[in-house]
Design an enzyme around this catalytic site. Structure first.
Site, PDB file in Angstrom:
ATOM      1  N   THR A 230       8.189   5.328  -9.110  1.00 25.59           N
ATOM      2  CA  THR A 230       9.021   5.850  -8.020  1.00 25.59           C
ATOM      3  C   THR A 230      10.441   6.139  -8.492  1.00 25.59           C
ATOM      4  O   THR A 230      11.026   5.378  -9.269  1.00 25.59           O
ATOM      5  CB  THR A 230       9.072   4.890  -6.811  1.00 25.59           C
ATOM      6  OG1 THR A 230       7.772   4.802  -6.254  1.00 25.59           O
ATOM      7  CG2 THR A 230      10.014   5.379  -5.714  1.00 25.59           C
ATOM      8  N   ARG A 258      -3.685   7.019   1.179  1.00 22.72           N
ATOM      9  CA  ARG A 258      -2.715   5.923   1.364  1.00 22.72           C
ATOM     10  C   ARG A 258      -1.287   6.494   1.273  1.00 22.72           C
ATOM     11  O   ARG A 258      -0.987   7.304   0.408  1.00 22.72           O
ATOM     12  CB  ARG A 258      -2.924   4.859   0.280  1.00 22.72           C
ATOM     13  CG  ARG A 258      -1.918   3.705   0.323  1.00 22.72           C
ATOM     14  CD  ARG A 258      -0.752   3.932  -0.619  1.00 22.72           C
ATOM     15  NE  ARG A 258       0.106   2.748  -0.758  1.00 22.72           N
ATOM     16  CZ  ARG A 258       1.288   2.764  -1.372  1.00 22.72           C
ATOM     17  NH1 ARG A 258       1.734   3.869  -1.915  1.00 22.72           N
ATOM     18  NH2 ARG A 258       2.006   1.669  -1.464  1.00 22.72           N
ATOM     19  N   GLY A 260       2.798   5.295   1.097  1.00 22.44           N
ATOM     20  CA  GLY A 260       3.668   4.141   0.871  1.00 22.44           C
ATOM     21  C   GLY A 260       4.946   4.191   1.698  1.00 22.44           C
ATOM     22  O   GLY A 260       5.041   4.925   2.692  1.00 22.44           O
ATOM     23  N   ASP A 261       5.928   3.431   1.257  1.00 24.49           N
ATOM     24  CA  ASP A 261       7.197   3.327   1.993  1.00 24.49           C
ATOM     25  C   ASP A 261       8.137   4.511   1.765  1.00 24.49           C
ATOM     26  O   ASP A 261       9.013   4.780   2.582  1.00 24.49           O
ATOM     27  CB  ASP A 261       7.927   2.042   1.569  1.00 24.49           C
ATOM     28  CG  ASP A 261       8.231   2.028   0.071  1.00 24.49           C
ATOM     29  OD1 ASP A 261       7.321   2.377  -0.727  1.00 24.49           O
ATOM     30  OD2 ASP A 261       9.362   1.682  -0.313  1.00 24.49           O
ATOM     31  N   THR A 281      12.177   0.965  -4.094  1.00 21.43           N
ATOM     32  CA  THR A 281      10.991   1.064  -4.950  1.00 21.43           C
ATOM     33  C   THR A 281      10.301  -0.293  -5.025  1.00 21.43           C
ATOM     34  O   THR A 281      10.976  -1.324  -5.006  1.00 21.43           O
ATOM     35  CB  THR A 281      11.363   1.552  -6.366  1.00 21.43           C
ATOM     36  OG1 THR A 281      10.177   1.523  -7.186  1.00 21.43           O
ATOM     37  CG2 THR A 281      12.433   0.686  -7.030  1.00 21.43           C
TER      38      THR A 281
END
Ligand code: ASP
Length: 362
Positions: A230, A258, A260-261, A281
């Site tokens: 990231t 999926r 992620g953030d 990250t």
């Protein structure tokens, strides 16, 4: 070793040249400046013509230790971070926006195969690459986020386009890519994202998984380096505007679909002129649950906490849930903080005093 040291010296020299207008010193492996450091540094003469600007970048946090790193590899990472920092800082120095600077810094890292974003994205369990990205404007609280992209060469630029032209905040997969195509954003074949290291990491994780379910006794060393990455940037421009940008290939062996953030506004990416800009990250699921970016901002806004304390408190919340990682943040005075709870985080910053640094280890 000597050659490596020499490189670092040359590297520093190069950096000083590059940053001659604003940089006071090139200082690899220094800790971030104490907040309000200009007051604690009476000898420093700030450039009166230039309003305060600042920039921080990251290229992922994880088990990153000197003992696992060859000098050559470390040099490549440092050079990549330096290129990104230079790209963003040059933009800030000539008076352009923090949005332009963060986008440029992140794009530079997306094009670098060493980092898990764009070109160097990790592989899903299906052997595909799926990328997420987000950008946020601290002045207007406008935001753009994209997820599960398979063909966009520079996801951060599509995130910016979503923010500025779509009328939406978040778009994903085919719909987002159709929007990219309509607007002339470069699309590439999935082959573009193939890198041998990332492919090998997927095979290693799959083998470890298989071994585990079959009760095999073989030991596999899976490092964060195999799973993570990231990239991100946060900046303060001459007009006092903050921005944050983050881009990722996600986590190796993630299920297709999926997210992620990174593209979740208020988790992996957040910016608000009243407080700070944040890019995170680490284990995305935990950063989402801990609403990290928004928490840093809220702790400053409602509790009057300093940037440094707020960032650390948000990261502690992640750790308490069981998550690892780090974040970079900058406030409206150009204070920078870069906390992480792993052994390393690829990172760099130019603070409000023009101090420039690239760091990797704790
Ligand atoms: N936070 C990213 C994600 O979960 C991964 C990372 O930063 O390494 O997608």
């Amino acid at each position: 070793m000597r050659a490596f040291k020499l490189f670092r010296i040359t590297n520093c020299f190069f950096a000083v040249l590059l940053f001659s207008a604003g940089a006071l010193a090139a200082a690899p492996e220094q800790s971030p400046p104490a907040e309000g450091s200009s007051e604690r540094n009476p000898d420093h003469q700030p450039n009166m013509e230039m309003k305060k600007i600042g920039l921080a970048i990251h290229g992922g946090a994880g088990t990153i230790e000197r003992s696992n790193m060859t000098p050559e590899r470390e040099r490549e990472f440092r050079a990549g971070l330096e290129r990104a920092l230079t790209a963003g800082y040059e933009i800030l120095k000539r008076g352009s926006s923090s949005l332009d600077a963060t986008e440029a810094a992140v794009r530079t890292l997306e094009d670098d195969p060493h980092f898990n974003a764009g070109k160097g994205s990790v592989f899903t369990s299906a052997g595909t690459n799926e990328m997420d990205a987000a950008i946020m404007d601290g002045k207007t609280l406008a935001a753009g986020a994209v997820a599960s992209l398979k063909h966009v060469k520079s996801p951060i630029s599509l995130a910016r386009l979503v923010m500025e032209k779509s009328g939406h905040v978040m778009m994903d997969s085919e719909g987002a890519e159709a929007f990219a195509k309509e607007n002339g954003i470069e699309l590439v074949d999935q082959k573009y994202f193939f890198t041998q290291d990332r492919w090998d990491a997927l095979q290693k994780i799959k083998a470890a998984e298989k071994n585990h379910t079959s009760g095999g006794g073989k030991a596999f060393l899976i490092t964060d380096q195999d799973r993570h990455g990231t990239v991100g940037a946060v900046a303060l421009d001459q007009n006092g505007n903050l921005a944050a940008a983050t881009s990722t290939g996600g986590t190796t062996n993630k299920r297709p679909g999926r997210i992620g953030d990174t593209p979740v506004i208020g988790a992996g990416t957040y910016a608000n002129n009243a407080t700070c800009a944040v890019s995170a990250t680490g284990d995305g699921e935990y950063f989402i649950r801990a609403t990290v970016g928004r928490d840093v901002s809220a702790l400053m806004e409602y509790r009057g906490m300093s940037l440094k304390d707020a960032a650390q408190a948000a990261l502690d919340k992640v750790a308490k849930l069981g998550g690892n990682g780090g974040l970079i943040a900058i406030d409206h005075q150009g204070n920078v903080t870069l906390p992480f709870n792993t052994s390393g985080m690829y990172r760099g910053y130019v603070d409000a005093n023009g101090k420039f640094a690239i760091e990797i280890y704790r």
